[in-house]
Design an enzyme around this catalytic site. Structure first.
Site, PDB file in Angstrom:
ATOM      1  N   ASN A 139       0.847  -1.202   0.000  1.00 29.60           N
ATOM      2  CA  ASN A 139       0.000   0.000   0.000  1.00 29.60           C
ATOM      3  C   ASN A 139       0.876   1.243   0.000  1.00 29.60           C
ATOM      4  O   ASN A 139       1.996   1.219   0.523  1.00 29.60           O
ATOM      5  CB  ASN A 139      -0.881  -0.002   1.267  1.00 29.60           C
ATOM      6  CG  ASN A 139      -1.776   1.224   1.357  1.00 29.60           C
ATOM      7  OD1 ASN A 139      -2.401   1.616   0.374  1.00 29.60           O
ATOM      8  ND2 ASN A 139      -1.845   1.850   2.526  1.00 29.60           N
TER       9      ASN A 139
ATOM     10  N   HIS B  22       0.859   5.311   1.229  1.00 33.13           N
ATOM     11  CA  HIS B  22       0.142   6.195   2.142  1.00 33.13           C
ATOM     12  C   HIS B  22       0.859   7.554   2.191  1.00 33.13           C
ATOM     13  O   HIS B  22       2.087   7.600   2.258  1.00 33.13           O
ATOM     14  CB  HIS B  22       0.090   5.568   3.541  1.00 33.13           C
ATOM     15  CG  HIS B  22      -0.696   6.375   4.511  1.00 33.13           C
ATOM     16  ND1 HIS B  22      -2.081   6.445   4.487  1.00 33.13           N
ATOM     17  CD2 HIS B  22      -0.303   7.193   5.516  1.00 33.13           C
ATOM     18  CE1 HIS B  22      -2.500   7.250   5.433  1.00 33.13           C
ATOM     19  NE2 HIS B  22      -1.441   7.716   6.080  1.00 33.13           N
TER      20      HIS B  22
HETATM   21  C1  GAR Z   1      -2.735   8.771  -2.628  1.00 32.16           C
HETATM   22  O1  GAR Z   1      -2.208   9.986  -2.182  1.00 32.16           O
HETATM   23  C2  GAR Z   1      -2.511   7.676  -1.612  1.00 32.16           C
HETATM   24  O2  GAR Z   1      -1.310   7.827  -0.904  1.00 32.16           O
HETATM   25  C3  GAR Z   1      -3.695   7.853  -0.706  1.00 32.16           C
HETATM   26  O3  GAR Z   1      -4.764   8.116  -1.574  1.00 32.16           O
HETATM   27  C4  GAR Z   1      -4.255   8.863  -2.690  1.00 32.16           C
HETATM   28  C5  GAR Z   1      -4.820   8.286  -3.971  1.00 32.16           C
HETATM   29  O4  GAR Z   1      -4.489   9.095  -5.067  1.00 32.16           O
HETATM   30  N1  GAR Z   1      -3.931   6.702   0.106  1.00 32.16           N
HETATM   31  C6  GAR Z   1      -4.326   6.743   1.369  1.00 32.16           C
HETATM   32  O5  GAR Z   1      -4.605   7.767   1.957  1.00 32.16           O
HETATM   33  C7  GAR Z   1      -4.420   5.371   2.062  1.00 32.16           C
HETATM   34  N2  GAR Z   1      -4.723   5.514   3.427  1.00 32.16           N
HETATM   35  P1  GAR Z   1      -4.644   8.573  -6.544  1.00 32.16           P
HETATM   36  O6  GAR Z   1      -6.051   7.981  -6.670  1.00 32.16           O
HETATM   37  O7  GAR Z   1      -4.491   9.776  -7.409  1.00 32.16           O
HETATM   38  O8  GAR Z   1      -3.583   7.528  -6.809  1.00 32.16           O
END
Ligand code: GAR
Length: 190
Positions: free
Chosen positions: A110, A112
């Protein structure tokens, strides 16, 4: 026969990390192919992005299933059918349950948007700004049954002294895209 690593990307939103991974595969920067996108929000932008890449997408509404285990059984069947070797969560905003964890143990990672273990969960960037931190960052980790828990694989920090969440997201996303591709490359080359 292709020796490319078979990857699935799970996302719930825009899918910019999916885009970064899929385009690195297409360019040959990653010796891998994204064979499946899994999305728990059928209206999410990532569903269209998958279409543009001509990548199979399983989008589902969790409410249509009696339990997490029910929809994860369906996901596992699809992963198995495609011979998926690595599952990359990229903005998949659900806790992974035992059904998927047991089937793909040690093969789910994952990304984050914080330097874990600080600021787990949703709105990590906003939480960090609220706290007044000056060093932000991104973490890639193996997934376990806890929220944004599991052994850390890679982290990258960046300085930021302002108060704009939008700006931190912009900088952070660029860091994420690079770090995710680099990390997948290391994992599949092991
Ligand atoms: C990303 O910034 C990722 O790190 C975060 O969601 C975003 C998705 O962006 N994930 C979390 O917060 C997990 N807890 P994207 O859809 O443009 O890839």
């Amino acid at each position: 026969m292709s020796n490319k690593a078979k990857i699935a990307v799970f996302a719930s939103g825009v899918g910019s990390n999916f885009d970064a991974i899929a385009s690195a595969c297409k360019r040959g920067e990653l010796n891998a192919e994204v064979l499946l996108v899994v999305c728990d929000k059928p209206q999410a932008e990532v569903v269209n992005k998958a279409k543009q890449y001509d990548i199979e997408c399983f989008s589902f509404n969790p409410k249509d299933y009696a339990s997490k285990s029910d929809y994860e059984c369906e996901i596992v069947a699809r992963l198995d059918a495609l011979g998926i070797e690595l599952v990359c969560l990229a903005g998949y905003m659900r806790i992974v349950g035992d059904t998927l964890l047991n089937a793909y143990e040690g093969r789910i990672i994952n990304i984050h948007p914080s330097l874990l273990p600080a600021f787990r969960g949703a709105n990590a960037v906003e939480q960090a700004l609220e706290y007044g931190v000056k060093v932000f960052g991104v973490t890639i980790h193996y997934v376990d049954s806890s929220l944004d828990g599991g052994k850390i694989i890679a982290q990258r920090a960046f300085d930021y002294e302002g108060d704009s969440a939008e700006e931190v997201h912009r900088i952070g996303h660029a860091v994420e895209h690079k770090l995710y591709v680099e990390t997948i490359k290391k994992i599949i080359n092991r």
